[in-house]
Design a protein around this motif. Structure first.
Motif, mmCIF file in Angstrom:
data_model
loop_
_atom_site.group_PDB
_atom_site.id
_atom_site.type_symbol
_atom_site.label_atom_id
_atom_site.label_comp_id
_atom_site.label_asym_id
_atom_site.label_seq_id
_atom_site.Cartn_x
_atom_site.Cartn_y
_atom_site.Cartn_z
ATOM 1 N N ASP A 124 57.232 63.675 10.385
ATOM 2 C CA ASP A 124 55.856 63.530 9.902
ATOM 3 C C ASP A 124 55.110 62.552 10.811
ATOM 4 N N VAL A 125 54.027 62.991 11.382
ATOM 5 C CA VAL A 125 53.259 62.176 12.321
ATOM 6 C C VAL A 125 51.773 62.319 12.006
ATOM 7 N N GLU A 126 50.976 61.631 12.790
ATOM 8 C CA GLU A 126 49.529 61.816 12.748
ATOM 9 C C GLU A 126 49.106 62.451 14.060
ATOM 10 N N ASN A 160 52.260 56.973 17.835
ATOM 11 C CA ASN A 160 53.329 56.555 18.745
ATOM 12 C C ASN A 160 54.434 57.609 18.742
ATOM 13 N N LEU A 161 54.489 58.400 19.808
ATOM 14 C CA LEU A 161 55.513 59.437 19.913
ATOM 15 C C LEU A 161 56.814 58.888 20.502
ATOM 16 N N VAL A 213 58.044 68.032 26.699
ATOM 17 C CA VAL A 213 57.846 67.514 28.060
ATOM 18 C C VAL A 213 58.736 66.291 28.283
ATOM 19 N N MET A 214 58.788 65.383 27.312
ATOM 20 C CA MET A 214 59.638 64.204 27.457
ATOM 21 C C MET A 214 61.108 64.599 27.518
ATOM 22 N N GLN A 237 51.446 58.476 26.911
ATOM 23 C CA GLN A 237 52.815 58.146 26.509
ATOM 24 C C GLN A 237 53.852 58.928 27.319
ATOM 25 N N ILE A 238 53.525 60.151 27.696
ATOM 26 C CA ILE A 238 54.422 60.920 28.564
ATOM 27 C C ILE A 238 54.602 60.184 29.890
ATOM 28 N N LYS A 239 53.521 59.670 30.435
ATOM 29 C CA LYS A 239 53.602 58.899 31.687
ATOM 30 C C LYS A 239 54.449 57.647 31.488
ATOM 31 N N GLU A 240 54.244 56.949 30.366
ATOM 32 C CA GLU A 240 54.991 55.732 30.083
ATOM 33 C C GLU A 240 56.474 56.029 29.906
ATOM 34 N N TYR A 241 56.784 57.190 29.354
ATOM 35 C CA TYR A 241 58.184 57.499 29.077
ATOM 36 C C TYR A 241 58.988 57.673 30.360
#
Length: 239
Positions: A86-88, A94-95, A132-133, A166-170
């Motif tokens: 469950d997310v927003e 925050n993924l 993607v992550m 966040q994908i970039k940060e990961y």
């Protein structure tokens, strides 16, 4: 080095994907294969039991906005293993914090010979960000290559700005974890080598100490001792 030890040419081929796919608008409502064991799509693709069975799906990751819980939910809990997150569905969500649960679920399913469908409501932004992550870490790709890899198989994906950040940060996060793992492995190997050498040196030293304690002639071995016969004073001397 990528964990699967693929050559640069093989990685390029993985990122490019099949070149003979003609994308049609209606394919947005279907799921697409990202890896042989991993598919990505919208919620509607998870509602057809015959389709899921024909695809060989065994596990489903259902990612939904909490407000959608009444409709976006597991439909066949008796047939498939589910993970529900469950997310927003907004740029503030925050993924990265949630991703480890999804990755562990997918990894376990694949290790058991299973096949996983990852979906959100539309399969455009939220669930693609997770996939993607996953492929980024699976193939040790840059975030750009991982994004292109998924887009080249499901053309309609478009993670929102917050998810893209966040994908970039990961990428930095997973590469740091890999570096720590390599360092720990190298340190363990070096420690085992030093320990083994120490045991060998100790053994050599013990042998040297034992050698120094041994007499040059073994007095218990009669083969090394000459005992002359007793002298008989009454024996006749002969010339």
């Amino acid at each position: 080095m990528n964990p699967l030890n693929l050559t640069e040419e093989q990685l390029r081929s993985v990122v490019q994907g099949p070149g003979d796919v003609e994308w049609r608008y209606e394919m947005r409502r279907e799921c697409q294969e990202i890896l042989p064991e991993l598919l990505l799509g919208p919620f509607v693709a998870s509602k057809s039991l015959p389709t899921l069975q024909s695809l060989g799906i065994t596990h489903i990751v259902c990612i939904r906005d909490a407000k959608e819980a009444f409709s976006v939910r597991p439909r066949f809990p008796e047939q498939f293993m589910y993970l529900v997150l469950d997310v927003e569905d907004n740029e503030e969500q925050n993924l990265i914090r949630l991703f480890p649960r999804a990755k562990a679920f997918i990894d376990e399913a694949i290790s058991q010979g299973g096949k996983v469908l990852v979906h959100c409501n539309g399969g455009i932004s939220l669930s693609p960000a997770f996939v993607v992550m996953f492929v980024m870490q699976h193939y040790a790709l840059s975030w750009e290559d991982a994004l292109h890899m998924v887009q080249n198989r499901r053309y309609c994906i478009s993670p929102n700005g917050g998810f893209l950040t966040q994908i970039k940060e990961y990428e930095a996060i997973y590469r740091a974890s890999q570096a720590v793992a390599r360092f720990s492995s190298n340190s363990s190997n070096a420690e085992r080598t030093v320990t083994r050498r120490k045991r060998e040196d100790d053994s050599d030293n013990e042998d040297e100490r034992n050698d120094s304690k041994r007499p040059l002639v073994d007095l218990t071995d009669s083969r090394h001792i000459h005992i002359p016969p007793p002298h008989d004073p009454y024996a006749m001397e002969t010339s």
